[in-house]
Design an enzyme around this catalytic site. Structure first.
Site, PDB file in Angstrom:
ATOM      1  N   LEU A   8       0.538  -1.236  -0.229  1.00 38.09           N
ATOM      2  CA  LEU A   8       0.166   0.137  -0.039  1.00 38.09           C
ATOM      3  C   LEU A   8       1.365   1.533  -0.473  1.00 38.09           C
ATOM      4  O   LEU A   8       1.792   1.582   0.769  1.00 38.09           O
ATOM      5  CB  LEU A   8      -1.004  -0.281   0.864  1.00 38.09           C
ATOM      6  CG  LEU A   8      -1.893  -1.120   1.111  1.00 38.09           C
ATOM      7  CD1 LEU A   8      -2.560  -1.102   2.876  1.00 38.09           C
ATOM      8  CD2 LEU A   8      -2.363  -1.798  -0.104  1.00 38.09           C
ATOM      9  N   ARG A  15       2.169  14.899   6.754  1.00 38.36           N
ATOM     10  CA  ARG A  15       3.315  15.294   7.981  1.00 38.36           C
ATOM     11  C   ARG A  15       5.255  15.443   7.109  1.00 38.36           C
ATOM     12  O   ARG A  15       6.081  16.125   8.135  1.00 38.36           O
ATOM     13  CB  ARG A  15       3.771  14.434   9.053  1.00 38.36           C
ATOM     14  CG  ARG A  15       2.116  14.143   9.969  1.00 38.36           C
ATOM     15  CD  ARG A  15       2.235  13.709  11.295  1.00 38.36           C
ATOM     16  NE  ARG A  15       2.231  12.421  11.127  1.00 38.36           N
ATOM     17  CZ  ARG A  15       2.336  11.174  11.961  1.00 38.36           C
ATOM     18  NH1 ARG A  15       3.289  11.601  12.965  1.00 38.36           N
ATOM     19  NH2 ARG A  15       1.484  10.062  12.414  1.00 38.36           N
ATOM     20  N   LYS A 353      35.789   8.963 -18.311  1.00 39.97           N
ATOM     21  CA  LYS A 353      33.887   8.604 -18.214  1.00 39.97           C
ATOM     22  C   LYS A 353      34.345   8.481 -19.192  1.00 39.97           C
ATOM     23  O   LYS A 353      35.395   8.263 -20.648  1.00 39.97           O
ATOM     24  CB  LYS A 353      33.485  10.552 -18.685  1.00 39.97           C
ATOM     25  CG  LYS A 353      31.887  10.168 -18.646  1.00 39.97           C
ATOM     26  CD  LYS A 353      31.453  10.023 -20.344  1.00 39.97           C
ATOM     27  CE  LYS A 353      31.968  10.574 -21.578  1.00 39.97           C
ATOM     28  NZ  LYS A 353      31.489  10.645 -22.400  1.00 39.97           N
ATOM     29  N   ASN A 388      36.545  15.437 -26.507  1.00 38.03           N
ATOM     30  CA  ASN A 388      35.581  14.239 -27.106  1.00 38.03           C
ATOM     31  C   ASN A 388      34.298  14.832 -27.899  1.00 38.03           C
ATOM     32  O   ASN A 388      33.626  13.585 -28.331  1.00 38.03           O
ATOM     33  CB  ASN A 388      35.520  13.102 -26.030  1.00 38.03           C
ATOM     34  CG  ASN A 388      35.039  13.445 -24.431  1.00 38.03           C
ATOM     35  OD1 ASN A 388      34.892  15.063 -24.607  1.00 38.03           O
ATOM     36  ND2 ASN A 388      33.735  12.701 -23.946  1.00 38.03           N
TER      37      ASN A 388
END
Length: 463
Positions: A8, A15, A353, A388
């Site tokens: 659920l 709150r 990267k 790049n």
């Protein structure tokens, strides 16, 4: 029999004071709802159905990566009984044990869910209530047991007499296990004759007893499993509990922590023995760290694979692999599938990267190396960059074994630098460099002797 878990997760969580659904707030490295789906999955649930409502799109988008999760929307939030009925009708649940869990219950264990489901699997009981005995039971509904051990009734805190408040210590954790066929047959009998005009799932206990079926309890071995999150204060409290439990388990398995309170590790992380996790280290996602490593301080790894005897100091790594005996940092950023091979060194203020750094190669400092395939024994001088990206396309740079890249070299991709080649400092390499060649690209140095003092004299006269 097939087990179904209904979670659920439709409530607003007022709150939390947030624009996001309560179940999307993170405990350690993942939203609350994913702690519950993970526990249900590890418990062997054949189906996991999440009832969404408030912020449904955000919850659905997050759960899309969990391929075994089905989402059902409760368009009108009319209580837990209504949410359960919506899930049963939409997902066509009809048999086997059905476990109803709350989406803000992050510390529940898979073993508890499995035992919970087994309570109703034999057919002896139609319903089981998950119970706990917290140190302070105030605020929880109390479970009153009959003489034969079955559930007589659930008494909400506001309805408890002073005597009941003191003597009834078995508290309702708000989760239920049902015989699926009986739940399907009778869930429509839940009424809304209450102050909130909502359909409450606890009413199923009395409904099933009225039909002559037995209801019982499954007691949480540790009360923290039954603790939910209703505020950011409670989120912090449960985060600390999860942190402590995970860290204690790691230390028991041979991991050293200088200060466990300043180390945060996700539930799916693996760490080998004799590895030391220093303060302000965060290990998230599917990260694994081998044996004999030193990680930290100030290091965050997400979905990162680390070999043995690796030193990572002030490193951020996301979706990368770091092989045995490598060293990284301080202040290095590795991302996008970067792979640091054995004994390579990534130094200070270096970003990688989508790059392979070959065995024993070095990128010591102040460099960006992206979309690059680097061989073994390469040395990258400080301030070097693989250029790049041209604004539209990403292109790759290839650097052969043993190449020496002078400081401040710009390598404009696509470009290849051969094995053993050398580039002069401050060169802009735009053409392929053959193996064993020297490539220097810089304009001729111009000098004018005596210029500095003459310039200063001129400026003083003008002032």
């Amino acid at each position: 029999m097939p087990m179904t878990a209904i979670i659920l997760a439709a409530g607003e969580g007022t709150r939390m004071k947030s624009r996001h659904p309560k179940v999307m707030h993170k405990l350690l490295d993942r939203p609350l709802v994913s702690w519950v789906t993970r526990a249900a999955r590890n418990a062997g649930a054949d189906r996991i159905i999440v009832v969404v409502g408030n912020g449904a799109e955000e919850v659905r988008a997050h759960l899309a990566s969990e391929k075994d999760v089905e989402c059902v929307e409760q368009t009108e939030r009319l209580g837990t009984g209504h949410a359960t009925r919506v899930a049963i009708e939409a997902a066509h649940v009809s048999e086997g044990p059905v476990v109803i869990l709350n989406g803000d219950l992050p510390l529940i264990e898979s073993e508890t869910i499995r035992a919970f489901a087994d309570t109703v699997s034999s057919g002896e009981h139609a319903c089981a209530i998950l119970t706990m005995t917290p140190p302070d039971p105030f605020g929880y509904g109390r479970v009153e047991l009959a003489a034969d051990g079955t559930v007589a009734r659930i008494i909400e805190q506001k309805d408890c007499t002073p005597e009941q408040s003191e003597t009834l210590l078995e508290c309702n954790a708000g989760c239920y296990a049902f015989d699926g066929a009986l739940l399907t047959a009778h869930v429509g009998e839940i009424g809304c004759e209450n102050a909130q005009h909502e359909y409450y799932l606890p009413d199923m206990v009395e409904i099933l007893r009225g039909h002559g079926h037995s209801t019982t309890i499954t007691h949480c071995p540790d009360y923290v499993e039954g603790l939910g999150v209703n505020s950011r204060v409670q989120l912090a409290e449960l985060t600390a509990l999860a942190q402590a439990k995970i860290n204690e388990g790691l230390m028991a398995s041979g991991v050293t922590m200088l200060d466990p309170k300043t180390v945060w590790v996700g539930p799916d992380v693996a760490v080998g023995r004799d590895t030391e996790l220093l303060p302000m280290t965060m290990l998230w996602g599917a990260t694994s760290v081998g044996e004999g490593c030193t990680v930290g301080p100030n290091t965050r790894l997400t979905n990162t694979t680390v070999g043995n005897n690796v030193l990572l100091e002030e490193v951020v790594g996301v979706d990368v692999t770091i092989d045995d005996d490598a060293t990284c940092g301080p202040r290095a950023y590795l991302r996008g599938g970067a792979h640091v091979l054995e004994s390579a060194h990534i130094g200070t203020h270096v970003e990688l990267k989508n790059t392979v750094v070959g065995k024993g190669s070095k990128v010591p400092h102040l460099s960006y190396i992206g979309d690059c395939e680097m061989g073994a024994g390469v040395n990258i001088g400080g301030g070097s960059i693989t250029c790049n990206y041209d604004g539209v396309h990403k292109s790759r740079t290839t650097i052969g074994d043993g190449a020496f890249i002078g400081s401040d070299t710009m390598m404009v991709a696509p470009v290849s630098i051969g094995a053993g080649a050398i580039t002069g400092a401050s060169s802009c390499i735009t053409k392929d460099v053959p193996a064993d060649a020297l490539a220097v690209e810089r304009s001729e140095q111009f000098m004018k002797e005596g210029y500095a003092s003459k310039r200063l004299e001129r400026l003083r006269k003008e002032a």
